[in-house]
Write a protein that holds these residues in place. Sequence first.
Motif, PDB file in Angstrom:
ATOM      1  N   THR A 145      23.900 -43.772  75.509  1.00 25.14           N
ATOM      2  CA  THR A 145      23.494 -43.209  74.222  1.00 25.14           C
ATOM      3  C   THR A 145      23.234 -44.326  73.223  1.00 25.14           C
ATOM      4  O   THR A 145      23.813 -45.414  73.322  1.00 25.14           O
ATOM      5  CB  THR A 145      24.579 -42.262  73.668  1.00 25.14           C
ATOM      6  N   ASP A 147      23.598 -43.345  70.030  1.00 26.60           N
ATOM      7  CA  ASP A 147      24.443 -42.830  68.949  1.00 26.60           C
ATOM      8  C   ASP A 147      25.810 -43.500  69.060  1.00 26.60           C
ATOM      9  O   ASP A 147      26.748 -42.962  69.621  1.00 26.60           O
ATOM     10  CB  ASP A 147      24.576 -41.309  69.060  1.00 26.60           C
ATOM     11  N   HIS A 148      25.905 -44.680  68.485  1.00 29.84           N
ATOM     12  CA  HIS A 148      27.120 -45.468  68.653  1.00 29.84           C
ATOM     13  C   HIS A 148      28.302 -44.926  67.859  1.00 29.84           C
ATOM     14  O   HIS A 148      29.452 -45.254  68.155  1.00 29.84           O
ATOM     15  CB  HIS A 148      26.841 -46.926  68.278  1.00 29.84           C
TER      16      HIS A 148
END
Length: 327
Positions: A145, A147-148
């Motif tokens: 991902t 989306d850290h």
Amino acid sequence: MVFANIEYLFLLLLLIPYIVWYIMKRKNNEATLQISDARVYAHTPKSYKNYLLHVPFMLRIVALALIIVVLARPQTTNSWQNSEIEGIDIMLAIDVSTSMLAEDLKPNRLEAAKDVAAEFINGRPNDNIGITLFAGESFTQCPLTVDHAVLLNLFQGIKSGIIEDGTAIGMGIANAVTRLKDSKAKSKVIILLTDGTNNRGDISPLTAAEIAKSFGIRVYTIGVGTNGMAPYPYPVGNTVQYTNMAVEIDEKTLTQIAATTEGNYFRATSNSKLKEVYEEIDKLEKTKLNVKEYSKRQEEYRWFALAAFLCVLLEVLIRNSILKKIP
């Protein structure tokens, strides 16, 4: 700019008869003072109030128009924007066996590995990063991902004892490979952190390394732990007792895994040593990723409402000060 309730703009047509009514009313007004001849006043200088006579009406018209625009709800338009960013695909394979609780790294091996890995994630905003955990078996904590924020949330929940104990290095690599094998990135990397030797699992570490190599995946292996003995905590009642246990890291196998996949092996006896992995990863060729960004509609009525309020306020001030009528 678009309008959510565009039908309200038809109300602007009502301003036309209002303007006509105002003009007709001004023409039909009778003079307050009637005289037989006005020639004597022909050269009398006009007051500035004459020029302000119609300003309140104009302000009212503008305010009404702005209020109608507010009712129509002006919004910024939705937009899709294609952009290219540089990044690589990375899976972090982290050993969560109970031996990772040894405190030769502070506060312990697992927490030290998490802290440095979290710092690494924050420093790689354009990379697809995922997490695989392994002990006696392996599972994916988070798939790849960008989306850290979500990734780091899940990262904080990593702890020892959540799966069956043991060290299945081969299973950890194999699980990470399944997440990377279909990636279109030119650079695909597994960072493996462990403090022991493979003693569980159906896939040997070297077999898993060959599988990774076949998919063009580079594996960096990290042996976590000092040389010699390490303090290990044992809970006894309400207290914690410590015993020294030998540090047994299969450096030969970890080195072979890295060599098979053209990666590197690192021995991390401190947090600073872990950062050497990141320096090596930064040298990798980065691949361009096409990212489609979506922009949501934003309400833009506030400025129109503020302008309408100022127009009304200014009209009231002019009518009750400069153009105030005395009965």
